[in-house]
Design a protein around this motif. Structure first.
Motif, PDB file in Angstrom:
ATOM      1  N   ARG A 144     -36.805 -41.358  -4.084  1.00 43.66           N
ATOM      2  CA  ARG A 144     -37.108 -40.193  -3.250  1.00 43.66           C
ATOM      3  C   ARG A 144     -38.626 -40.030  -3.220  1.00 43.66           C
TER       4      ARG A 144
ATOM      5  N   ILE B 174     -41.883 -37.644  -1.786  1.00 42.75           N
ATOM      6  CA  ILE B 174     -42.338 -36.354  -1.273  1.00 42.75           C
ATOM      7  C   ILE B 174     -43.806 -36.539  -0.897  1.00 42.75           C
TER       8      ILE B 174
ATOM      9  N   ALA C 106     -41.020 -38.646  -6.104  1.00 42.03           N
ATOM     10  CA  ALA C 106     -40.652 -37.261  -6.397  1.00 42.03           C
ATOM     11  C   ALA C 106     -40.717 -36.987  -7.892  1.00 42.03           C
TER      12      ALA C 106
ATOM     13  N   ASP D 162     -38.289 -31.677  -8.801  1.00 38.93           N
ATOM     14  CA  ASP D 162     -38.437 -31.246  -7.415  1.00 38.93           C
ATOM     15  C   ASP D 162     -37.113 -30.717  -6.892  1.00 38.93           C
TER      16      ASP D 162
ATOM     17  N   THR E 292     -34.981 -29.477  -1.380  1.00 42.86           N
ATOM     18  CA  THR E 292     -35.836 -29.405  -0.196  1.00 42.86           C
ATOM     19  C   THR E 292     -37.105 -28.648  -0.546  1.00 42.86           C
TER      20      THR E 292
ATOM     21  N   GLU F 222     -40.244 -35.526   3.336  1.00 45.45           N
ATOM     22  CA  GLU F 222     -39.335 -36.196   2.411  1.00 45.45           C
ATOM     23  C   GLU F 222     -38.854 -37.507   3.032  1.00 45.45           C
ATOM     24  N   SER F 223     -38.835 -38.568   2.241  1.00 43.43           N
ATOM     25  CA  SER F 223     -38.308 -39.850   2.698  1.00 43.43           C
ATOM     26  C   SER F 223     -37.698 -40.573   1.497  1.00 43.43           C
ATOM     27  N   TYR F 224     -37.035 -41.677   1.789  1.00 44.81           N
ATOM     28  CA  TYR F 224     -36.370 -42.444   0.736  1.00 44.81           C
ATOM     29  C   TYR F 224     -36.663 -43.927   0.925  1.00 44.81           C
TER      30      TYR F 224
END
Length: 194
Positions: free
Chosen positions: A159, A161, A166, A170, A173, A179-181
């Motif tokens: 994850r 941020i 992340a 965290d 949301t 946010e991305s993966y």
């Protein structure tokens, strides 16, 4: 249905994000449909990336689905069934443990049950209820993606941020955060704990 025992079964397709889980689920559904088997597909109502009533893969394939609440039990799912012998659930990790009993009962009724979902959360911890489903399933396949950092097989979901790994604490949301993966291998998977 198993020909000798006339019984149903549970199949689990699991792995990290971008490993092809939903694509494999859709492949299995297409094959069932080609074989003339009626299919019912369920998706958690909280996952609306491909619309409320569809399951989709990152490569653009879609399948009509019934959106149900993540805590749906056997009765809530059963009211949508019309004798289908193949019942599938996408994003099994978003459901509550009620999914395990639901799948057990569907398989006990002689149905083929297919569940796809993440086995680990972004922290690298088991993503409930998938471990329980894996334990009771007759067939389990763990898919791997390609690590975006080193190119090795990826079994984890990173994850991000605002472009950074992340932090372990965290919230789900972050207001205003991007946010991305990414798919990562064990070595490249990072959880900030500072």
């Amino acid at each position: 249905m198993h020909a000798i025992t006339n019984s149903g079964w549970i199949e689990v397709v699991t792995g990290s994000m971008f490993s092809g889980k939903t694509e494999e689920l859709l492949r299995r559904l297409r094959r069932a449909e080609i074989a003339g088997q009626d299919v019912a597909v369920f998706t958690p109502a909280i996952d609306d990336r491909y619309g409320k009533d569809a399951v989709g893969s990152h490569d653009g394939r879609r399948w009509e689905a019934i959106a149900v609440e993540p805590d749906s039990d056997f009765d809530a799912v059963n009211e949508h069934l019309n004798g289908e012998k193949v019942v599938a659930f996408d994003e099994g990790n978003f459901f509550t443990p009620a999914l395990v009993e639901c799948c057990e009962r569907l398989a006990g009724d002689g149905r083929r049950v297919i569940v796809s979902g993440l086995d680990l959360n972004f922290r690298g911890e088991p993503y409930k209820p998938m471990p329980q489903l894996i334990a009771v399933a007759e067939y389990v396949e763990k898919f791997r993606a390609i690590c975006t950092q080193c190119g090795e097989p990826a079994t984890r979901t990173q994850r991000m941020i605002n472009g950074e790994p992340a932090h372990v604490d965290d919230p789900t949301t972050l207001v205003g955060a991007e946010e991305s993966y990414e798919a990562r291998c064990r070595h490249c998977h990072t959880i900030r704990r500072d």
